[in-house]
Design an enzyme around this catalytic site. Structure first.
Site, PDB file in Angstrom:
ATOM      1  N   SER A 598     -31.947 -22.475 -25.885  1.00  0.00           N
ATOM      2  CA  SER A 598     -32.538 -21.513 -25.038  1.00  0.00           C
ATOM      3  C   SER A 598     -32.146 -20.166 -26.072  1.00  0.00           C
ATOM      4  O   SER A 598     -31.006 -19.832 -26.526  1.00  0.00           O
ATOM      5  CB  SER A 598     -32.234 -21.431 -23.611  1.00  0.00           C
ATOM      6  OG  SER A 598     -32.731 -20.278 -23.097  1.00  0.00           O
ATOM      7  N   TYR A 611     -25.875 -21.236 -17.143  1.00  0.00           N
ATOM      8  CA  TYR A 611     -26.871 -22.013 -18.200  1.00  0.00           C
ATOM      9  C   TYR A 611     -26.828 -21.187 -19.383  1.00  0.00           C
ATOM     10  O   TYR A 611     -26.902 -22.141 -20.473  1.00  0.00           O
ATOM     11  CB  TYR A 611     -28.272 -21.811 -17.552  1.00  0.00           C
ATOM     12  CG  TYR A 611     -29.526 -21.843 -18.383  1.00  0.00           C
ATOM     13  CD1 TYR A 611     -29.778 -23.328 -18.398  1.00  0.00           C
ATOM     14  CD2 TYR A 611     -30.017 -21.051 -18.921  1.00  0.00           C
ATOM     15  CE1 TYR A 611     -31.052 -23.513 -19.106  1.00  0.00           C
ATOM     16  CE2 TYR A 611     -31.246 -21.383 -19.625  1.00  0.00           C
ATOM     17  CZ  TYR A 611     -31.824 -22.590 -19.778  1.00  0.00           C
ATOM     18  OH  TYR A 611     -32.957 -22.946 -20.619  1.00  0.00           O
TER      19      TYR A 611
END
Length: 730
Positions: A598, A611
């Site tokens: 990401s 995350y």
């Protein structure tokens, strides 16, 4: 003659008058063909052809003319439609016999045969573009309205016996005549025509080493005659079946299922690597009782060495299989590999010698000398092909060959075609031309691509993208139902493929669904084991599975979220890579792996600590894996920005929370997808390109990274974020 519909024991009586009687004459022919092809004991995939001579209106003269409708080249009886049938003026076909002139004999087969095939197009009715079968003159010269030419196992068993002519009279009581082997074509058709004219009471002809042809005045009678011929042969074979002494009796005991599976999952990638020296192959594994009875038998070495008999068989199976000299009770895995390696080398040397001794001045270049069928006592059969469909058909054909040998050995002694005759079929100029006409393979046609996270979002889009390039796609997901839906979508689009061989996962098509939890090594190991049994190896692995869990404000209470985030987003990729590494090393073939990280791994943000840091760790995992798996495997990553569309990371409640947070107007009665689109548009305005980022955008990057177009790129993280400048490399 024909049995009553409920008396058939070895074929299925499928004709239904209420359907057939409502069809046009051509559609009735298609119906008959489909019903014959539906039962694989009647004819193998792609084999056989049917015909009808029908009166049609000539589009130029308006006169009634007789037209031969016959299944064209490359079609399959089970799946054929009207478009798969050639239509030719019967009068013009008959006239061709007068212009037929064989070229000087070159010591194998007159070139005039091949010349005649080129003449068929001059006889086409209504400009029908379907290429005519080499068997077209056979259907034309038999002066009956309906003709079936089939390759049933039971009939080929008789046609493969050393005393096939005498058996023809014994089994069918004079209702079938006999002609010896002759390569299909004009001369063979003329011989059948002469036999037909000389024997007015016969209903068919046994073609030595080949199959049979039968006929009737109307379609249903022709269908029933075909069934009678096959049923009669099968009953005769059954009466003489040798039971436990089939193939000389059992020499080896089969391994139990667990031992066999364990050995196969170790052996398949090794075997795939060894035979894929020129191009890669896809496997079909066959471990059914009939296959095991043959490979475990005392006579298997003798019969396998003889090779197959029916030319339809060895076009896929080659002239003979490779039978590995393996003792399942006393040999271990290392001995299996050593014996396979030695057998493979000898097979290739034998195949080269076969080619050199049989070739002609104008023969096509030698094809890959590797076997397409491997037989292993105690284990079964592994068939290979350029894709799953072809390997399944190869397995099917050798299943047919086994049944042919069983039948022939029950009633007489099995014989195979002479090597020169086999060569002249395998390297026939017409077959070579057919191969050359086939469309070019797609970029991933020989690849097995495992997509983990294929149930939705980026994973689903990626599965569709690689399937479009011909890949065999393993749709893996924690949610099996979602994975199954994706696999079903791909099968609906690309088909199951022709042929059905074996049972269970080995009979799969171009896509399968499997469940996996990448945080648990045993499920990843089980996943890859199933992939090996389905396809024989693994080429590319794409991991799109990931997890995002919103955190609370109190960091001390987010331990479980941290563990889960790192377990899925980091350790999961490591576990997948480490299990795939074993297979890649065994194969020795170039491959690729793509992880999904990401842009959050490079951009510090508030509220997603677990995350973001897990994705940063995943970025470095990519670099570490690139070093560890080099030079065989390229490892890269794609780093999306917020992909809202179709993502399970953006359920309705999270989307509403984000819309509220950013003061974006919405209505509670709007669909989830409409709400997602609003949020995606908002995020798009924060990028340089001002466009929403979709799963398809990520899928395109994933495909690019495994396509081979970036073969010199490894250890890289490719951002697919619409131009999020905060994530630019610093």
């Amino acid at each position: 003659m024909p049995y009553q519909p409920d008396e058939y024991q070895h074929v299925k009586y499928l004709w239904e008058d209420h359907i057939a009687d409502e069809l046009s004459p051509v559609d009735n022919l298609v119906y008959r063909s489909n019903k014959l092809g539906e039962d694989q004991r009647i004819t193998n995939t792609g084999g056989g052809n049917t015909s009808a001579k029908l009166m049609e209106t000539d589009p130029l003269t308006g006169e009634q003319v007789e037209v031969l409708w016959v299944k064209g080249s490359g079609g399959d009886l089970r799946t054929s439609t009207r478009e798969n049938f050639s239509s030719l003026y019967e009068g013009k076909l008959q006239a061709l016999d007068e212009v037929y002139q064989a070229y000087p004999d070159k010591g194998y087969k007159s070139a005039g045969e091949d010349r005649m095939v080129g003449m068929f197009k001059h006889c086409n009715f209504c400009l029908n573009p379907r290429a005519s079968s080499i068997d077209t003159p056979l259907h034309s010269m038999i002066d009956e309205k309906h003709v079936d030419h089939l390759h049933p196992n039971a009939v080929i068993s008789v046609a493969s016996c050393k005393d096939q002519k005498a058996l023809t009279e014994t089994i069918w009581g004079g209702k079938l005549a006999y002609v010896p082997w002759m390569r299909p074509g004009w001369e063979a058709a003329r011989l059948c025509e002469e036999t037909y004219e000389e024997n007015p009471d016969i209903v068919g002809i046994l073609l030595g080493q080949h199959g049979h042809t039968n006929w009737a005045g109307e379609s249903k009678s022709c269908y029933e005659t075909s069934l009678w011929v096959i049923e009669t042969a099968a009953r005769y074979i059954e009466e003489h079946d040798k039971g436990e002494m089939t193939f000389g009796g059992q020499k080896y005991a089969p391994l139990d299922e667990n031992s066999r599976t364990r050995l196969l999952t170790e052996f398949l990638p090794v075997a795939r690597g060894m035979i894929s020296t020129k191009v890669k192959f896809i496997a079909t594994v066959q471990t059914d009782d009939a296959t095991l009875r043959f490979v475990n038998s005392a006579d298997a070495p003798r019969l396998a060495a003889l090779g197959t008999s029916c030319p339809d068989h060895f076009l896929r199976t080659k002239i003979k299989p490779l039978l590995v000299d393996f003792d399942p009770q006393n040999d271990d895995f290392e001995q299996l590999v050593d014996k396979f390696k030695a057998g493979l080398q000898q097979y290739r040397e034998d195949y080269i010698a076969y080619y050199e001794s049989c070739k002609h001045e104008d023969s096509p270049a030698m094809r890959d000398p590797s076997p397409t069928v491997i037989l292993i006592p105690g284990i079964g059969m592994i068939a290979w092909g350029k894709n799953k469909s072809e390997s399944r058909v190869t397995a099917e054909f050798y299943n047919c060959a086994i049944e042919v040998m069983r039948g022939a050995e029950a009633i007489s002694e099995y014989t195979a075609l002479p090597a020169q005759e086999a060569f002249d079929i395998e390297y026939w100029a017409l077959e070579e031309a057919k191969l050359q006409r086939m469309p070019a393979e797609k970029s991933l046609a020989r690849d097995v691509v495992v997509v983990i996270g294929a149930g939705d979002g980026i994973g689903k889009a990626t599965a569709h993208r690689v399937a479009r390039e011909g890949a065999h796609v393993v749709c893996a997901d924690l949610n099996y139902t979602n994975a199954e839906k994706t696999a079903a979508e791909l099968t609906e689009i690309y088909g199951q493929g022709i042929g059905v061989a074996g049972s269970g996962i080995s009979a799969c098509g171009p896509a399968i669904a499997l469940q996996v939890d990448i945080t648990k090594r045993e499920t990843v190991e089980g996943l890859f084991s199933q992939v090996l049994l389905a396809y024989g190896g693994i080429d590319k692995v794409i991991v799109t599975a990931g997890v995002f869990v919103a955190e609370g404000a109190d960091m001390a209470k987010n331990d479980q979220i941290f563990d889960l985030s790192f377990g899925v987003n980091v350790k999961g990729g490591y576990v997948v890579a480490s299990e795939a590494q074993k297979i890649w090393q065994s194969q020795g073939l170039k491959g690729a792996m793509v992880l999904t990280t990401s842009v959050n791994g490079a951009v510090s943000k508030k509220g997603s600590l677990a995350y973001d840091t897990s994705k940063a760790a995943a970025n470095h995992l990519v670099r570490e894996l690139a070093v560890t798996l080099s030079p065989l495997i390229n490892v890269n990553a794609l780093a999306p920005a917020t992909v809202v569309q179709g993502s399970n990371m953006f359920p309705r409640d999270r989307v509403i929370s984000s819309l509220t947070k950013y003061n974006i107007a919405f209505s509670a009665d709007e669909s989830t997808e409409a709400l997602r689109n609003k949020l995606a548009e908002f995020y798009a305005q924060r990028t340089l390109t001002k466009q929403p980022i979709t799963p398809d955008d990520q899928a395109e990057a994933a495909y690019l990274l495994i396509s081979g177009q970036l073969s010199k790129t490894t250890g890289q993280v490719i951002s697919v974020d619409g131009g999020l400048h905060e994530a630019f490399l610093r």
